[in-house]
Design a protein around this motif. Structure first.
Motif, PDB file in Angstrom:
ATOM      1  N   ILE A  96     -36.236 -41.136 -13.404  1.00 12.30           N
ATOM      2  CA  ILE A  96     -37.109 -40.004 -13.753  1.00 12.30           C
ATOM      3  C   ILE A  96     -37.190 -39.396 -15.046  1.00 12.30           C
ATOM      4  CG2 ILE A  96     -35.775 -38.360 -13.018  1.00 12.30           C
ATOM      5  CD1 ILE A  96     -38.067 -37.372 -11.303  1.00 12.30           C
ATOM      6  N   THR A  97     -38.370 -39.157 -15.736  1.00 11.09           N
ATOM      7  CA  THR A  97     -38.111 -38.622 -16.917  1.00 11.09           C
ATOM      8  C   THR A  97     -38.175 -36.771 -16.948  1.00 11.09           C
ATOM      9  OG1 THR A  97     -40.693 -38.335 -17.205  1.00 11.09           O
ATOM     10  CG2 THR A  97     -39.513 -40.318 -17.959  1.00 11.09           C
ATOM     11  N   ILE A  98     -37.957 -36.252 -18.101  1.00  9.97           N
ATOM     12  CA  ILE A  98     -38.117 -34.805 -17.964  1.00  9.97           C
ATOM     13  C   ILE A  98     -39.521 -34.257 -17.767  1.00  9.97           C
ATOM     14  CG2 ILE A  98     -37.955 -32.804 -19.615  1.00  9.97           C
ATOM     15  CD1 ILE A  98     -35.417 -34.081 -20.925  1.00  9.97           C
ATOM     16  N   LYS A  99     -40.479 -34.734 -18.123  1.00 10.79           N
ATOM     17  CA  LYS A  99     -41.860 -34.422 -18.050  1.00 10.79           C
ATOM     18  C   LYS A  99     -42.040 -34.487 -16.598  1.00 10.79           C
ATOM     19  CE  LYS A  99     -44.346 -35.748 -22.288  1.00 10.79           C
ATOM     20  NZ  LYS A  99     -45.395 -36.589 -23.096  1.00 10.79           N
ATOM     21  N   GLU A 100     -41.675 -35.587 -15.941  1.00 13.14           N
ATOM     22  CA  GLU A 100     -41.796 -35.884 -14.363  1.00 13.14           C
ATOM     23  C   GLU A 100     -41.200 -34.681 -13.708  1.00 13.14           C
ATOM     24  OE1 GLU A 100     -42.625 -40.757 -14.094  1.00 13.14           O
ATOM     25  OE2 GLU A 100     -40.708 -39.855 -13.934  1.00 13.14           O
ATOM     26  N   LEU A 101     -39.927 -34.385 -14.054  1.00 13.53           N
ATOM     27  CA  LEU A 101     -39.108 -33.294 -13.446  1.00 13.53           C
ATOM     28  C   LEU A 101     -39.793 -32.119 -13.826  1.00 13.53           C
ATOM     29  CD1 LEU A 101     -35.517 -34.305 -14.710  1.00 13.53           C
ATOM     30  CD2 LEU A 101     -36.090 -34.052 -12.293  1.00 13.53           C
ATOM     31  N   ALA A 102     -40.358 -31.666 -14.949  1.00 10.22           N
ATOM     32  CA  ALA A 102     -40.957 -30.556 -15.126  1.00 10.22           C
ATOM     33  C   ALA A 102     -42.152 -30.223 -14.076  1.00 10.22           C
ATOM     34  CB  ALA A 102     -41.390 -30.255 -16.795  1.00 10.22           C
ATOM     35  N   LYS A 103     -42.891 -31.483 -14.037  1.00 11.19           N
ATOM     36  CA  LYS A 103     -43.896 -31.286 -12.888  1.00 11.19           C
ATOM     37  C   LYS A 103     -43.671 -31.024 -11.791  1.00 11.19           C
ATOM     38  CE  LYS A 103     -48.314 -33.910 -12.116  1.00 11.19           C
ATOM     39  NZ  LYS A 103     -49.008 -35.261 -12.150  1.00 11.19           N
ATOM     40  N   MET A 104     -42.391 -31.546 -11.195  1.00 10.24           N
ATOM     41  CA  MET A 104     -42.275 -31.335  -9.863  1.00 10.24           C
ATOM     42  C   MET A 104     -41.627 -29.833  -9.545  1.00 10.24           C
ATOM     43  SD  MET A 104     -39.567 -34.717  -9.254  1.00 10.24           S
ATOM     44  CE  MET A 104     -38.692 -33.893  -7.880  1.00 10.24           C
ATOM     45  N   THR A 122     -39.907 -28.253 -21.865  1.00  6.85           N
ATOM     46  CA  THR A 122     -39.060 -27.695 -22.743  1.00  6.85           C
ATOM     47  C   THR A 122     -37.871 -27.039 -22.099  1.00  6.85           C
ATOM     48  OG1 THR A 122     -40.516 -27.483 -24.519  1.00  6.85           O
ATOM     49  CG2 THR A 122     -38.639 -25.814 -24.799  1.00  6.85           C
ATOM     50  N   THR A 123     -38.601 -26.180 -20.833  1.00  2.10           N
ATOM     51  CA  THR A 123     -37.632 -25.473 -19.852  1.00  2.10           C
ATOM     52  C   THR A 123     -36.542 -26.499 -19.480  1.00  2.10           C
ATOM     53  OG1 THR A 123     -39.129 -23.763 -19.576  1.00  2.10           O
ATOM     54  CG2 THR A 123     -37.311 -23.894 -18.135  1.00  2.10           C
ATOM     55  N   VAL A 124     -36.794 -27.529 -19.094  1.00  2.00           N
ATOM     56  CA  VAL A 124     -35.982 -28.405 -18.164  1.00  2.00           C
ATOM     57  C   VAL A 124     -35.084 -28.849 -19.400  1.00  2.00           C
ATOM     58  CG1 VAL A 124     -35.785 -30.779 -17.108  1.00  2.00           C
ATOM     59  CG2 VAL A 124     -37.764 -29.093 -16.420  1.00  2.00           C
ATOM     60  N   SER A 125     -35.493 -29.426 -20.436  1.00  4.00           N
ATOM     61  CA  SER A 125     -34.571 -29.885 -21.634  1.00  4.00           C
ATOM     62  C   SER A 125     -33.579 -28.846 -21.796  1.00  4.00           C
ATOM     63  CB  SER A 125     -35.486 -30.144 -22.746  1.00  4.00           C
ATOM     64  OG  SER A 125     -34.706 -30.681 -23.722  1.00  4.00           O
ATOM     65  N   ASN A 126     -33.861 -27.408 -22.080  1.00  2.00           N
ATOM     66  CA  ASN A 126     -33.170 -26.400 -22.388  1.00  2.00           C
ATOM     67  C   ASN A 126     -31.895 -26.310 -21.259  1.00  2.00           C
ATOM     68  OD1 ASN A 126     -34.148 -25.918 -24.863  1.00  2.00           O
ATOM     69  ND2 ASN A 126     -35.446 -24.192 -23.950  1.00  2.00           N
ATOM     70  N   VAL A 127     -32.315 -26.451 -19.850  1.00  2.00           N
ATOM     71  CA  VAL A 127     -31.363 -26.218 -18.793  1.00  2.00           C
ATOM     72  C   VAL A 127     -30.240 -27.424 -19.086  1.00  2.00           C
ATOM     73  CG1 VAL A 127     -31.025 -26.057 -16.533  1.00  2.00           C
ATOM     74  CG2 VAL A 127     -32.822 -24.672 -17.476  1.00  2.00           C
ATOM     75  N   ILE A 128     -30.817 -28.412 -19.107  1.00  2.00           N
ATOM     76  CA  ILE A 128     -29.918 -29.883 -19.394  1.00  2.00           C
ATOM     77  C   ILE A 128     -28.933 -29.694 -20.503  1.00  2.00           C
ATOM     78  CG2 ILE A 128     -29.837 -32.103 -19.888  1.00  2.00           C
ATOM     79  CD1 ILE A 128     -32.613 -32.441 -18.243  1.00  2.00           C
ATOM     80  N   ARG A 129     -29.423 -29.110 -21.682  1.00  2.00           N
ATOM     81  CA  ARG A 129     -28.626 -28.877 -22.752  1.00  2.00           C
ATOM     82  C   ARG A 129     -27.693 -27.792 -22.844  1.00  2.00           C
ATOM     83  NH1 ARG A 129     -32.007 -29.692 -27.878  1.00  2.00           N
ATOM     84  NH2 ARG A 129     -33.636 -28.766 -26.774  1.00  2.00           N
ATOM     85  N   GLY A 130     -28.004 -26.668 -21.865  1.00  2.00           N
ATOM     86  CA  GLY A 130     -27.028 -25.613 -21.791  1.00  2.00           C
ATOM     87  C   GLY A 130     -27.702 -24.434 -22.710  1.00  2.00           C
ATOM     88  N   LYS A 131     -28.970 -24.728 -23.109  1.00  2.00           N
ATOM     89  CA  LYS A 131     -29.676 -23.659 -24.129  1.00  2.00           C
ATOM     90  C   LYS A 131     -30.430 -22.818 -23.218  1.00  2.00           C
ATOM     91  CE  LYS A 131     -31.356 -25.016 -27.948  1.00  2.00           C
ATOM     92  NZ  LYS A 131     -32.124 -25.689 -29.068  1.00  2.00           N
ATOM     93  N   TYR A 159     -30.060 -36.753 -11.366  1.00  2.00           N
ATOM     94  CA  TYR A 159     -30.757 -36.800 -12.685  1.00  2.00           C
ATOM     95  C   TYR A 159     -29.353 -37.151 -13.798  1.00  2.00           C
ATOM     96  CZ  TYR A 159     -32.632 -36.212 -17.339  1.00  2.00           C
ATOM     97  OH  TYR A 159     -32.884 -36.434 -18.709  1.00  2.00           O
ATOM     98  N   ILE A 160     -29.135 -38.075 -14.361  1.00  2.00           N
ATOM     99  CA  ILE A 160     -28.288 -38.398 -15.608  1.00  2.00           C
ATOM    100  C   ILE A 160     -28.781 -38.278 -16.660  1.00  2.00           C
ATOM    101  CG2 ILE A 160     -26.268 -39.779 -16.471  1.00  2.00           C
ATOM    102  CD1 ILE A 160     -26.397 -41.295 -13.492  1.00  2.00           C
ATOM    103  N   PRO A 161     -28.283 -36.951 -17.567  1.00  2.00           N
ATOM    104  CA  PRO A 161     -28.914 -36.952 -19.018  1.00  2.00           C
ATOM    105  C   PRO A 161     -28.651 -37.913 -19.878  1.00  2.00           C
ATOM    106  CG  PRO A 161     -26.917 -35.568 -18.587  1.00  2.00           C
ATOM    107  CD  PRO A 161     -27.425 -36.136 -17.399  1.00  2.00           C
ATOM    108  N   ASN A 162     -29.275 -38.471 -20.980  1.00  2.00           N
ATOM    109  CA  ASN A 162     -29.236 -39.322 -22.090  1.00  2.00           C
ATOM    110  C   ASN A 162     -28.455 -38.427 -22.906  1.00  2.00           C
ATOM    111  OD1 ASN A 162     -29.216 -40.834 -24.230  1.00  2.00           O
ATOM    112  ND2 ASN A 162     -31.254 -41.613 -23.773  1.00  2.00           N
ATOM    113  N   MET A 163     -26.942 -38.602 -23.020  1.00  2.00           N
ATOM    114  CA  MET A 163     -26.115 -38.121 -23.800  1.00  2.00           C
ATOM    115  C   MET A 163     -26.179 -38.293 -25.176  1.00  2.00           C
ATOM    116  SD  MET A 163     -24.421 -36.043 -21.970  1.00  2.00           S
ATOM    117  CE  MET A 163     -23.406 -35.570 -23.300  1.00  2.00           C
ATOM    118  N   THR A 164     -26.465 -39.696 -25.599  1.00  2.00           N
ATOM    119  CA  THR A 164     -26.927 -40.209 -26.904  1.00  2.00           C
ATOM    120  C   THR A 164     -27.965 -39.314 -27.784  1.00  2.00           C
ATOM    121  OG1 THR A 164     -26.283 -42.265 -26.535  1.00  2.00           O
ATOM    122  CG2 THR A 164     -27.543 -41.969 -28.542  1.00  2.00           C
TER     123      THR A 164
END
Length: 338
Positions: free
Chosen positions: A2-10, A16-25, A46-51
């Motif tokens: 699943i992608t961040i865009k798909e998560l955001a829609k769900m 950007t909000t989903v990405s910020n939460v994943i990265r701790g910002k 969900y497993i984040p892309n650490m790279t």
């Protein structure tokens, strides 16, 4: 996946909000939204892309550990009691801080330096390096670097190092043996450089300051591996009656030698006394319990990692040579003639 865009829609929020939460910002994200996002992340596993995250942070989130194993008796360096505890403690501290650990162990310094030069790690901890090897490492690795048990002479450069009162520990233990009435002692080590030389120097100085003749302390060389200890003991057995005490460079060597001695009918401490260095867990498990010089490998790991984190977080952090204390641990393996 699943992608961040798909998560955001769900969830009903922006990518950007989903990405910020994943990265701790999360400074500009409400607690309610954070909990909502985290709940869905958990539900979908969900497993984040650490790279990708690390590239965005300009950080690998990895701490390197390299070890020059040339001075270790065992073929497998992690079997050494001190090394095993140190690595375990380092891994725990690194994990607690949210980092990952990368390890490389070799007795070929050029091989170590070749691998380190290709690593993308945020900081490095190095064990078993003498002055020349440390210089080589610093030339290829320009990021935060902390040595453990480095003995560097003054060349105008500053090193970050966490060491031990190696000389003092050997001096005090040898002095204890002398106070117990021992007048002929053997010192056994696999090499006589770096920390081993400091310990041997303490051994010899204590004998000299006690007014005993130089021959009261004799050194022996142990070959690499447990079999090397036994070969050394085979030779020593021919002269075992010349000595009343044996001082081993580490508890690991001491307990192997104790086993050998007892298998050959030598009683400890009735026939010969044995002392070690480190106070590894095994020192209190063997019989008789081993008298030794106590150090704390876990503390050494914590102090080294704490210093490394300061260097990572502050480019102006000053270099330090941190020397940790020793103490004697008196048990049952030394005979008192008084």
């Amino acid at each position: 996946m699943i992608t961040i865009k798909e998560l955001a829609k769900m969830i009903g929020v922006s990518p950007t909000t989903v990405s910020n939460v994943i990265r701790g910002k999360t400074n500009e994200v409400s607690q309610q939204t954070i909990e909502k996002v985290q709940k869905v992340l958990k539900e979908v596993n969900y497993i984040p892309n650490m790279t990708a995250i690390n590239l965005a942070k300009n950080s690998s989130n990895v701490i390197g550990y390299v070890m020059n194993a040339k001075g270790i008796i065992q073929d497998n360096a992690v079997q050494d009691f001190f090394t095993g505890e140190l690595i375990g403690a380092l891994e725990m501290e690194i994990r607690k801080a949210g980092y990952y650990m990368m390890i490389y162990i070799s007795d070929d310094i050029d091989e170590i330096i070749k691998f380190v030069s290709s690593w993308n790690v945020d900081g490095l901890i190095a064990l078993g390096f003498n002055h020349d090897n440390a210089q080589k490492l610093r030339e290829v690795y320009q990021k935060p670097l902390v040595f453990i048990d480095g003995h560097f002479y003054d060349d105008g450069n500053e090193y970050n190092n966490v060491g031990l009162e190696d000389y003092k520990g050997a001096y005090e233990m040898t002095n204890y043996l002398i106070e117990c009435g021992h007048k002929r002692m053997g010192f056994l080590a696999n090499n006589y450089i770096g920390i081993n030389n400091e310990r041997y120097r303490g051994f010899k100085e204590a004998i000299k300051n006690a007014g005993l003749p130089e021959e009261a302390g004799e050194k022996f060389f142990i070959e690499k591996s447990g079999e090397g200890i036994k070969r050394c003991m085979d030779e020593l057995m021919k002269r075992i009656s010349d000595f009343s005490a044996l001082f081993f460079i580490s508890d690991n060597c001491a307990v192997v030698a104790m086993d050998y001695l007892m298998d050959n009918g030598i009683r400890i401490p009735e026939d010969i006394s044995v002392v070690g260095y480190d106070d590894a867990a095994v020192a209190s498990l063997v019989r008789p319990k081993l008298t030794t010089v106590r150090q704390n490998p876990t503390q050494k790991a914590r102090v080294a990692f704490a210093k490394l984190m300061k260097l990572i977080n502050d480019p102006n952090e000053k270099a330090e040579n941190i020397i940790l204390p020793i103490s004697l641990c008196i048990r049952q393996s030394v005979k008192n003639f008084n």
